[in-house]
Design a protein around this motif. Structure first.
Motif, PDB file in Angstrom:
ATOM      1  N   LYS A 111      -6.415  -4.662 -11.844  1.00  0.00           N
ATOM      2  CA  LYS A 111      -5.304  -4.074 -11.099  1.00  0.00           C
ATOM      3  C   LYS A 111      -3.978  -4.216 -11.842  1.00  0.00           C
ATOM      4  O   LYS A 111      -2.955  -3.772 -11.364  1.00  0.00           O
TER       5      LYS A 111
ATOM      6  N   MET B 281      -8.411  -7.971  -3.761  1.00  0.00           N
ATOM      7  CA  MET B 281      -7.461  -7.733  -4.844  1.00  0.00           C
ATOM      8  C   MET B 281      -6.910  -9.011  -5.472  1.00  0.00           C
ATOM      9  O   MET B 281      -6.416  -8.985  -6.590  1.00  0.00           O
TER      10      MET B 281
ATOM     11  N   GLU C 132       4.085  -3.658  -6.792  1.00  0.00           N
ATOM     12  CA  GLU C 132       2.943  -4.368  -6.210  1.00  0.00           C
ATOM     13  C   GLU C 132       3.267  -4.949  -4.838  1.00  0.00           C
ATOM     14  O   GLU C 132       2.501  -4.792  -3.888  1.00  0.00           O
TER      15      GLU C 132
END
Length: 97
Positions: free
Chosen positions: A69, A63, A40
């Motif tokens: 996610k 995000m 990430e």
């Protein structure tokens, strides 16, 4: 963690695909890591490098806190996505045309 130079090893097609996957709501960071080896934090560095500053800021804002996610944070009975409008397909039926 990979540095910026190591992130630069990707082809143009791979760069486009990583950016597309990063923008998709239903594509978890774990899928990007599995396919391209970027965690990430590395995806964040990648997006910072290959996006315009305004696009990067918009992406980060979008995000931040997004549950979809991350695989562990998802709450789903069936992990596959299927649109409600999609017809069920049965292998035992023969098409009548």
């Amino acid at each position: 963690m990979k540095d910026v130079e190591e992130i630069s090893k990707f082809s143009v097609e791979e760069i486009d695909r990583i950016i597309q996957m990063a923008w998709e709501d239903r594509t978890p960071f774990e899928a990007i890591e599995f396919q391209f080896g970027l965690k990430e934090k590395e995806v964040i560095l990648f997006m910072r490098k290959y996006s315009k500053p305004s696009s990067f800021q918009m992406w980060r804002k979008r995000m931040t806190g997004r549950i979809t996610k991350h695989v562990q944070k998802r709450v789903a009975v069936d992990p596959r996505f299927k649109c409600n409008l999609q017809r069920s397909i049965s292998l035992n039926k023969i098409s009548k045309r």
